[in-house]
Design a protein around this motif. Sequence first.
Motif, PDB file in Angstrom:
ATOM      1  N   ASP A 161      -9.808   7.017   1.550  1.00  0.00           N
ATOM      2  CA  ASP A 161      -9.374   8.416   1.570  1.00  0.00           C
ATOM      3  C   ASP A 161      -9.676   9.099   0.236  1.00  0.00           C
ATOM      4  N   PRO A 162      -9.442  10.408   0.120  1.00  0.00           N
ATOM      5  CA  PRO A 162      -9.787  11.140  -1.107  1.00  0.00           C
ATOM      6  C   PRO A 162      -9.123  10.623  -2.376  1.00  0.00           C
ATOM      7  N   ASP A 163      -8.015   9.888  -2.239  1.00  0.00           N
ATOM      8  CA  ASP A 163      -7.314   9.379  -3.411  1.00  0.00           C
ATOM      9  C   ASP A 163      -7.568   7.900  -3.648  1.00  0.00           C
ATOM     10  N   GLY A 164      -8.537   7.338  -2.919  1.00  0.00           N
ATOM     11  CA  GLY A 164      -8.934   5.956  -3.157  1.00  0.00           C
ATOM     12  C   GLY A 164      -8.145   4.914  -2.393  1.00  0.00           C
ATOM     13  N   PHE A 165      -7.312   5.326  -1.444  1.00  0.00           N
ATOM     14  CA  PHE A 165      -6.594   4.349  -0.631  1.00  0.00           C
ATOM     15  C   PHE A 165      -7.534   3.765   0.418  1.00  0.00           C
ATOM     16  N   ALA A 166      -7.595   2.443   0.465  1.00  0.00           N
ATOM     17  CA  ALA A 166      -8.541   1.760   1.339  1.00  0.00           C
ATOM     18  C   ALA A 166      -7.919   1.411   2.688  1.00  0.00           C
ATOM     19  N   TRP A 167      -8.685   1.692   3.751  1.00  0.00           N
ATOM     20  CA  TRP A 167      -8.293   1.331   5.099  1.00  0.00           C
ATOM     21  C   TRP A 167      -9.283   0.295   5.637  1.00  0.00           C
ATOM     22  N   ALA A 168      -8.762  -0.641   6.437  1.00  0.00           N
ATOM     23  CA  ALA A 168      -9.603  -1.641   7.059  1.00  0.00           C
ATOM     24  C   ALA A 168      -9.161  -1.835   8.503  1.00  0.00           C
ATOM     25  N   PRO A 169     -10.069  -2.241   9.385  1.00  0.00           N
ATOM     26  CA  PRO A 169      -9.668  -2.527  10.769  1.00  0.00           C
ATOM     27  C   PRO A 169      -8.615  -3.639  10.779  1.00  0.00           C
ATOM     28  N   ALA A 170      -7.653  -3.525  11.691  1.00  0.00           N
ATOM     29  CA  ALA A 170      -6.565  -4.503  11.752  1.00  0.00           C
ATOM     30  C   ALA A 170      -7.088  -5.922  11.917  1.00  0.00           C
TER      31      ALA A 170
ATOM     32  N   ALA B 298      -6.341  14.103   9.517  1.00  0.00           N
ATOM     33  CA  ALA B 298      -6.482  14.749  10.828  1.00  0.00           C
ATOM     34  C   ALA B 298      -7.834  14.396  11.440  1.00  0.00           C
ATOM     35  N   GLU B 299      -8.866  14.336  10.605  1.00  0.00           N
ATOM     36  CA  GLU B 299     -10.200  13.964  11.089  1.00  0.00           C
ATOM     37  C   GLU B 299     -10.260  12.505  11.522  1.00  0.00           C
ATOM     38  N   GLN B 300      -9.363  11.676  10.997  1.00  0.00           N
ATOM     39  CA  GLN B 300      -9.322  10.263  11.379  1.00  0.00           C
ATOM     40  C   GLN B 300      -8.470  10.028  12.632  1.00  0.00           C
ATOM     41  N   GLY B 301      -7.904  11.088  13.180  1.00  0.00           N
ATOM     42  CA  GLY B 301      -7.163  10.952  14.422  1.00  0.00           C
ATOM     43  C   GLY B 301      -5.657  11.038  14.304  1.00  0.00           C
ATOM     44  N   PHE B 302      -5.134  11.295  13.097  1.00  0.00           N
ATOM     45  CA  PHE B 302      -3.696  11.424  12.929  1.00  0.00           C
ATOM     46  C   PHE B 302      -3.252  12.851  13.265  1.00  0.00           C
ATOM     47  N   THR B 303      -2.151  12.965  13.980  1.00  0.00           N
ATOM     48  CA  THR B 303      -1.603  14.261  14.366  1.00  0.00           C
ATOM     49  C   THR B 303      -0.471  14.646  13.417  1.00  0.00           C
ATOM     50  N   VAL B 304      -0.554  15.837  12.874  1.00  0.00           N
ATOM     51  CA  VAL B 304       0.475  16.309  11.952  1.00  0.00           C
ATOM     52  C   VAL B 304       1.752  16.600  12.722  1.00  0.00           C
TER      53      VAL B 304
ATOM     54  N   ALA C  84      19.284  -4.589   8.806  1.00  0.00           N
ATOM     55  CA  ALA C  84      18.428  -4.023   9.850  1.00  0.00           C
ATOM     56  C   ALA C  84      17.978  -2.615   9.459  1.00  0.00           C
ATOM     57  N   PHE C  85      16.774  -2.246   9.880  1.00  0.00           N
ATOM     58  CA  PHE C  85      16.264  -0.905   9.612  1.00  0.00           C
ATOM     59  C   PHE C  85      15.615  -0.349  10.874  1.00  0.00           C
ATOM     60  N   ASP C  86      15.478   0.967  10.913  1.00  0.00           N
ATOM     61  CA  ASP C  86      14.915   1.639  12.084  1.00  0.00           C
ATOM     62  C   ASP C  86      13.412   1.844  11.980  1.00  0.00           C
ATOM     63  N   ARG C  87      12.944   2.211  10.801  1.00  0.00           N
ATOM     64  CA  ARG C  87      11.528   2.542  10.627  1.00  0.00           C
ATOM     65  C   ARG C  87      11.046   2.097   9.258  1.00  0.00           C
ATOM     66  N   MET C  88       9.758   1.812   9.182  1.00  0.00           N
ATOM     67  CA  MET C  88       9.099   1.566   7.903  1.00  0.00           C
ATOM     68  C   MET C  88       8.052   2.661   7.741  1.00  0.00           C
ATOM     69  N   VAL C  89       8.030   3.280   6.577  1.00  0.00           N
ATOM     70  CA  VAL C  89       7.127   4.415   6.351  1.00  0.00           C
ATOM     71  C   VAL C  89       6.354   4.221   5.050  1.00  0.00           C
ATOM     72  N   LEU C  90       5.057   4.448   5.121  1.00  0.00           N
ATOM     73  CA  LEU C  90       4.193   4.433   3.948  1.00  0.00           C
ATOM     74  C   LEU C  90       3.966   5.871   3.505  1.00  0.00           C
ATOM     75  N   LEU C  91       4.365   6.180   2.276  1.00  0.00           N
ATOM     76  CA  LEU C  91       4.130   7.506   1.705  1.00  0.00           C
ATOM     77  C   LEU C  91       3.051   7.396   0.635  1.00  0.00           C
ATOM     78  N   LEU C  92       1.982   8.156   0.812  1.00  0.00           N
ATOM     79  CA  LEU C  92       0.878   8.151  -0.132  1.00  0.00           C
ATOM     80  C   LEU C  92       0.994   9.343  -1.066  1.00  0.00           C
ATOM     81  N   GLY C  93       0.930   9.096  -2.360  1.00  0.00           N
ATOM     82  CA  GLY C  93       0.933  10.167  -3.343  1.00  0.00           C
ATOM     83  C   GLY C  93      -0.479  10.694  -3.531  1.00  0.00           C
ATOM     84  N   VAL C  94      -0.684  11.974  -3.264  1.00  0.00           N
ATOM     85  CA  VAL C  94      -2.030  12.543  -3.283  1.00  0.00           C
ATOM     86  C   VAL C  94      -2.112  13.719  -4.250  1.00  0.00           C
ATOM     87  N   GLU C  95      -3.313  13.958  -4.748  1.00  0.00           N
ATOM     88  CA  GLU C  95      -3.517  15.068  -5.683  1.00  0.00           C
ATOM     89  C   GLU C  95      -3.654  16.397  -4.961  1.00  0.00           C
ATOM     90  N   ASP C  96      -4.372  16.416  -3.843  1.00  0.00           N
ATOM     91  CA  ASP C  96      -4.609  17.639  -3.071  1.00  0.00           C
ATOM     92  C   ASP C  96      -4.085  17.404  -1.659  1.00  0.00           C
TER      93      ASP C  96
END
Length: 210
Positions: free
Chosen positions: A195-204, A135-141, A114-126
């Motif tokens: 995103d700036p590093d080429g990660f693709a997002w699509a509607p669910a 933040a512009e896409q609606g994510f809160t830091v 069993a696990f509590d959370r699943m997290v996606l970590l993106l490696g970015v250059e900047d």
Amino acid sequence: MSTIESITLEVQDTAAADRFYADAFALDALDGRVRTRAADQHTSGFRGYTLSLVVPQPGNAQALFDAAVAAGATVLKPIAKSLWGVGGSVQAPDGAIWKFATSAKKDTEPVSRAFDRMVLLLGVEDVGASKRFYAEQGFTVGKSFGSYVDFETPGSPIGLGLYKRRALAKDAGVPEEGTGSHRLVIAGTGGAVTDPDGFAWAPASQTAPA
């Protein structure tokens, strides 16, 4: 787009990948958070991301690690203690890197996968540029220090964070070099963006199973 509904791993052999995830993590236990689809795109080396299963105790991290290795994963970092807790990482046969981690120092309940959370970590250059993009896409830091950013994703099946690419590769236990496709599609509550590093997002709705 303030949540991640699921991630789709692009693999060469969907049947083999599904067998691995069923044996390693009990795919149903991931509640639809991980999907696979066939894709034969060029990729080499580090794909620029890791997937983490945050668990409540060290025994669960070891149980998930052992099950993944038994199912065919390659050991990158054995489960070990550190200043922040206990963790280790493996690379699935499809190339995705998985980390199992906990801040707990000892077991306090029966061991399971069993696990509590699943997290996606993106490696970015900047980190700064990517932080502004999300933040512009609606994510809160939530937390932000140095080369690491953790976004608040209440109610989201999958958490999201950013890490300097070099640091993320080191944390995973692999060289940072890599080219080609990330072989990852992130399904969120917003539109189709890259995103700036080429990660693709699509509607669910576009990544939901037929």
